[in-house]
Design a protein around this motif. Structure first.
Motif, mmCIF file in Angstrom:
data_model
loop_
_atom_site.group_PDB
_atom_site.id
_atom_site.type_symbol
_atom_site.label_atom_id
_atom_site.label_comp_id
_atom_site.label_asym_id
_atom_site.label_seq_id
_atom_site.Cartn_x
_atom_site.Cartn_y
_atom_site.Cartn_z
ATOM 1 N N ALA A 77 0.746 -1.504 0.103
ATOM 2 C CA ALA A 77 0.198 -0.030 -0.265
ATOM 3 C C ALA A 77 0.539 0.973 0.002
ATOM 4 O O ALA A 77 0.634 2.653 0.139
ATOM 5 C CB ALA A 77 -0.580 0.234 0.997
ATOM 6 N N TYR A 78 2.266 1.120 0.198
ATOM 7 C CA TYR A 78 3.486 2.381 0.677
ATOM 8 C C TYR A 78 3.887 2.728 -0.942
ATOM 9 O O TYR A 78 4.095 1.395 -1.570
ATOM 10 C CB TYR A 78 4.340 2.212 1.324
ATOM 11 N N LEU A 79 3.171 4.000 -1.322
ATOM 12 C CA LEU A 79 4.208 4.476 -2.628
ATOM 13 C C LEU A 79 5.068 4.682 -2.089
ATOM 14 O O LEU A 79 5.035 6.282 -1.632
ATOM 15 C CB LEU A 79 2.805 5.391 -3.526
ATOM 16 N N SER A 80 6.096 4.366 -2.348
ATOM 17 C CA SER A 80 7.383 5.014 -2.195
ATOM 18 C C SER A 80 8.787 5.471 -3.735
ATOM 19 O O SER A 80 7.073 6.641 -4.883
ATOM 20 C CB SER A 80 8.274 3.374 -2.669
ATOM 21 N N PRO A 81 8.753 6.687 -3.689
ATOM 22 C CA PRO A 81 9.577 7.908 -4.857
ATOM 23 C C PRO A 81 9.848 6.964 -5.533
ATOM 24 O O PRO A 81 9.113 7.497 -6.781
ATOM 25 C CB PRO A 81 10.970 8.824 -3.824
ATOM 26 N N GLU A 82 10.258 5.574 -6.304
ATOM 27 C CA GLU A 82 9.863 4.701 -7.301
ATOM 28 C C GLU A 82 9.115 5.040 -7.926
ATOM 29 O O GLU A 82 8.941 4.627 -9.185
ATOM 30 C CB GLU A 82 11.267 3.775 -6.778
ATOM 31 N N ASP A 83 7.829 4.139 -6.876
ATOM 32 C CA ASP A 83 6.513 4.379 -7.440
ATOM 33 C C ASP A 83 6.113 4.622 -7.969
ATOM 34 O O ASP A 83 5.412 4.754 -8.827
ATOM 35 C CB ASP A 83 6.095 2.981 -6.620
ATOM 36 N N ALA A 84 6.163 6.189 -7.036
ATOM 37 C CA ALA A 84 5.328 7.205 -8.250
ATOM 38 C C ALA A 84 5.876 7.707 -9.448
ATOM 39 O O ALA A 84 5.204 7.900 -10.014
ATOM 40 C CB ALA A 84 5.697 8.406 -7.219
ATOM 41 N N LEU A 85 7.439 7.553 -9.497
ATOM 42 C CA LEU A 85 8.123 7.957 -10.519
ATOM 43 C C LEU A 85 7.279 7.304 -11.667
ATOM 44 O O LEU A 85 7.250 7.061 -12.652
ATOM 45 C CB LEU A 85 9.585 8.175 -10.628
ATOM 46 N N LEU A 86 7.247 5.903 -11.630
ATOM 47 C CA LEU A 86 6.628 5.373 -12.544
ATOM 48 C C LEU A 86 5.100 4.895 -12.659
ATOM 49 O O LEU A 86 4.671 5.170 -14.006
ATOM 50 C CB LEU A 86 6.526 3.165 -11.248
ATOM 51 N N CYS A 87 3.999 5.166 -12.049
ATOM 52 C CA CYS A 87 2.867 5.768 -12.028
ATOM 53 C C CYS A 87 3.103 7.325 -13.014
ATOM 54 O O CYS A 87 2.382 7.064 -14.000
ATOM 55 C CB CYS A 87 2.915 6.676 -10.717
#
Length: 302
Positions: free
Chosen positions: A73-83
């Motif tokens: 459930a946690y949106l990491s900085p890396e995941d946010a960049l992918l989004c």
């Protein structure tokens, strides 16, 4: 401002998430929050930037290269960049087609990896799944034939081991294989069961576009997918729990989809009558916009 920001992105590496993520967000909103005339110019600026497009491909590929987070459930900085990357590329796909803009650098992706990112989710955050489905929907709408996107097709080394009928269907559905279609449909159904509003909207939209794509490619396959008995169980699942009303946007849109492709084993006259009855008793002026829009499409389809 768009020009220097896009140039700045092109000089970054995928690991520069702190700088890239807000920069890509700026590019994304520059495309959406502007006039049509300025939008066309913005698309031209971004699609002429070779280094930016090369970076976007590297960012998207990180989706299947990085290990899944311990807290889904946690949106990491890396995941946010992918989004941000998936949403920006999805928008560029759509607008490049709309304005027929010249492309100076293509983005090459392996369809198997894109589908696996959705089918085998590996604890991916909901927002990332939604972003990937936005991209997949944009690619389906362009029939995987955009001059911006190059899709790597199927591995044909095992083609001789497949039944001839399956091979013919795979050829008709290119770049999909028949097995991938059903795996994706089952995965989308499973995601709907989560009953997350944002996820449900993305899943239903993706499912609608997928069946439309299949109908153009092979009507028999599209009708077969739309009439899967599991869909009826899915509807009962969505209607269980606290809110049993048929007037839920995702339920109405699914019903509309099944009506469109005449899936009489999924939706019957009884369900249609229940929806009409609920609509007659509801205060239409107080319905959320998404519900009103879905109800309008349903009634038009009826």
């Amino acid at each position: 401002v768009l020009f220097p920001v896009s140039n700045l992105c092109g000089k970054c590496r995928p690991g520069d998430a702190d700088l890239l993520q807000p920069s890509l967000n700026f590019l994304y909103w520059s495309l959406h929050q502007t006039t049509p005339c300025s939008q066309q110019r913005a698309v031209a600026v971004l699609l002429s930037n070779v280094s930016l497009l090369e970076l976007l491909q590297k960012v998207l590929e990180c989706t299947w290269l990085q290990s899944p987070p311990s807290q889904p459930a946690y949106l990491s900085p890396e995941d946010a960049l992918l989004c941000s990357g998936w949403l920006l590329v999805a928008s560029l796909l759509s607008y490049q087609h709309r304005y027929n803009t010249e492309v100076h650098q293509t983005i090459s992706l392996d369809l198997r990896e894109v589908l696996n990112a959705v089918i085998f989710r590996k604890k991916k955050p909901i927002l990332l799944l939604v972003s990937i489905m936005q991209f997949l929907r944009a690619a389906l709408q362009q029939n995987f034939s955009s001059s911006l996107l190059v899709i790597v097709g199927q591995n044909t080394t095992q083609g001789d081991m497949q039944p001839q009928s399956s091979s013919l269907q795979d050829t008709a559905l290119h770049p999909f294989a028949m097995g991938q279609v059903f795996s994706l449909v089952v995965s989308l159904q499973n995601l709907l069961v989560h009953k997350d509003l944002l996820l449900s909207q993305a899943v239903v939209a993706c499912l609608e576009t997928l069946v439309e794509y299949l109908y153009v490619k092979n009507q028999d396959v599209a009708l077969h997918v739309a009439s899967q008995p599991w869909h009826r169980f899915l509807l009962f699942t969505l209607l269980s729990g606290g809110q049993k009303s048929f007037l839920q946007p995702e339920v109405l849109r699914l019903m509309t989809l099944f009506l469109r492709y005449q899936s009489t084993n999924i939706i019957s006259q009884k369900e249609i009558s229940q929806i009409l009855q609920e609509a007659a008793e509801a205060n239409l002026a107080e319905l959320p916009e998404a519900t009103s829009r879905a109800l309008h499409l349903f009634l038009c389809q009826v």
